[in-house]
Design an enzyme around this catalytic site. Structure first.
Site, PDB file in Angstrom:
ATOM      1  N   GLU A 129      -3.881   1.671  -7.591  1.00 56.82           N
ATOM      2  CA  GLU A 129      -4.268   2.757  -6.697  1.00 56.82           C
ATOM      3  C   GLU A 129      -3.382   3.968  -6.953  1.00 56.82           C
ATOM      4  O   GLU A 129      -2.289   4.077  -6.357  1.00 56.82           O
ATOM      5  CB  GLU A 129      -4.085   2.328  -5.236  1.00 56.82           C
ATOM      6  CG  GLU A 129      -4.973   1.207  -4.792  1.00 56.82           C
ATOM      7  CD  GLU A 129      -5.313   1.361  -3.314  1.00 56.82           C
ATOM      8  OE1 GLU A 129      -6.491   1.402  -2.994  1.00 56.82           O
ATOM      9  OE2 GLU A 129      -4.390   1.483  -2.490  1.00 56.82           O
ATOM     10  N   HIS A 164       0.855  -1.192   0.000  1.00 55.72           N
ATOM     11  CA  HIS A 164       0.000   0.000   0.000  1.00 55.72           C
ATOM     12  C   HIS A 164       0.893   1.245   0.000  1.00 55.72           C
ATOM     13  O   HIS A 164       1.939   1.267   0.659  1.00 55.72           O
ATOM     14  CB  HIS A 164      -0.919  -0.008   1.222  1.00 55.72           C
ATOM     15  CG  HIS A 164      -2.009   1.021   1.107  1.00 55.72           C
ATOM     16  ND1 HIS A 164      -1.775   2.346   1.315  1.00 55.72           N
ATOM     17  CD2 HIS A 164      -3.317   0.911   0.751  1.00 55.72           C
ATOM     18  CE1 HIS A 164      -2.904   3.021   1.115  1.00 55.72           C
ATOM     19  NE2 HIS A 164      -3.855   2.169   0.770  1.00 55.72           N
TER      20      HIS A 164
HETATM   21  P1  PGA Z   1      -9.658   5.806  -0.065  1.00 56.50           P
HETATM   22  O1  PGA Z   1      -8.465   4.808   0.251  1.00 56.50           O
HETATM   23  O2  PGA Z   1     -10.797   4.968  -0.584  1.00 56.50           O
HETATM   24  O3  PGA Z   1      -9.973   6.442   1.257  1.00 56.50           O
HETATM   25  O4  PGA Z   1      -9.175   6.783  -1.084  1.00 56.50           O
HETATM   26  C1  PGA Z   1      -8.177   3.766  -0.621  1.00 56.50           C
HETATM   27  C2  PGA Z   1      -6.966   3.020  -0.152  1.00 56.50           C
HETATM   28  O5  PGA Z   1      -6.091   3.618   0.483  1.00 56.50           O
HETATM   29  O6  PGA Z   1      -6.852   1.827  -0.385  1.00 56.50           O
END
Ligand code: PGA
Length: 230
Positions: A155, A85
């Site tokens: 992401e 992440h």
């Molecule tokens: P968010 O976070 O939906 O709050 O943007 C997503 C993530 O960090 O996986």
């Protein structure tokens, strides 16, 4: 679809137990995965969700204070684990090499990695998105033998927690490229997903699911969101 709830470092115990009761009411034919804070992993008690961790140690066992190994996670019923992440890459300075070790540990204990990759705003503005994403994938998956079950989560860092999301085309372009190289892997999107913007993205042929942070804690909206994907 796969829906991964990343609670991050939120909720105290009473709040978590109440939260879990609310999740219990959710009915869905999607694959729901809850990733609570580590301290609640062994409080997990849901039939409609699978259990995921937000991290795993790159070490096997022994004198590594503060770490939780894949073997330990498996022993309490963890079936999935988020790895790489951007918050861990940023705050804990995790590298692709660390993530590669974690993925190998997870696979050897039969836990499915949810590998996060994504570019910064700077990278995006200089048209480096594909290079960054592919480089992260190559390095994180180096010499990983059985990659087929790994869930790849795109992401974009600039989208996480900001309320700004890429266009459907931008997401599709990245996921299409990933699927050209990893055709057997599920590809999901994460970053500022809510119950409204999901309407535009849910019909993408490349998006197999969503990784949600903030929305995972807004239970009323979460139910609407999951209903829209049912
Ligand atoms: P968010 O976070 O939906 O709050 O943007 C997503 C993530 O960090 O996986």
């Amino acid at each position: 679809m796969i829906i991964v709830l990343n609670n991050k470092c939120n909720l105290i115990l009473d709040e978590y137990l109440k939260y879990q009761e609310e999740l219990q009411q959710i009915q869905s034919n999607n694959e729901l995965i809850l990733c609570p804070s580590d301290i609640y992993l062994s409080k997990f008690d849901l039939n409609n969700f699978k259990l995921g961790s937000q991290n795993v140690s790159s070490y096997k066992t022994g004198a590594f204070t503060g770490e939780a190994s894949a073997k330990q996670l498996k022993s309490i019923g963890v079936e999935y684990s988020i790895v790489g992440h951007s918050e861990r890459r940023n705050y804990q300075k995790e590298t692709n090499t660390d993530i590669n070790k974690k993925i190998k540990e997870l696979i050897s204990h039969n836990i499915i990695p949810i590998l996060c990759i994504g570019e910064t705003k700077e990278d995006k503005d200089s048209n480096k998105t594909n290079n960054i994403v592919m480089n992260e994938l190559n390095e994180c998956l180096l010499n990983v033998e059985d990659k087929s079950k790994i869930i790849i989560a795109y992401e974009p860092i600039w989208s996480i927690g900001t309320g700004i999301i890429p266009t459907k085309k931008e997401i599709d372009d990245v996921l299409k490229k990933i699927k050209e190289i990893y055709p057997n892997n599920k590809t999901i999107y994460g970053g500022s997903i809510n119950s409204i913007n999901v309407e535009i993205l849910r019909n993408s042929r490349y998006i197999d699911g969503f990784l949600i942070g903030g929305l995972s804690l807004r239970t009323k909206e979460l139910k609407e969101f999951i209903n829209k994907l049912n």
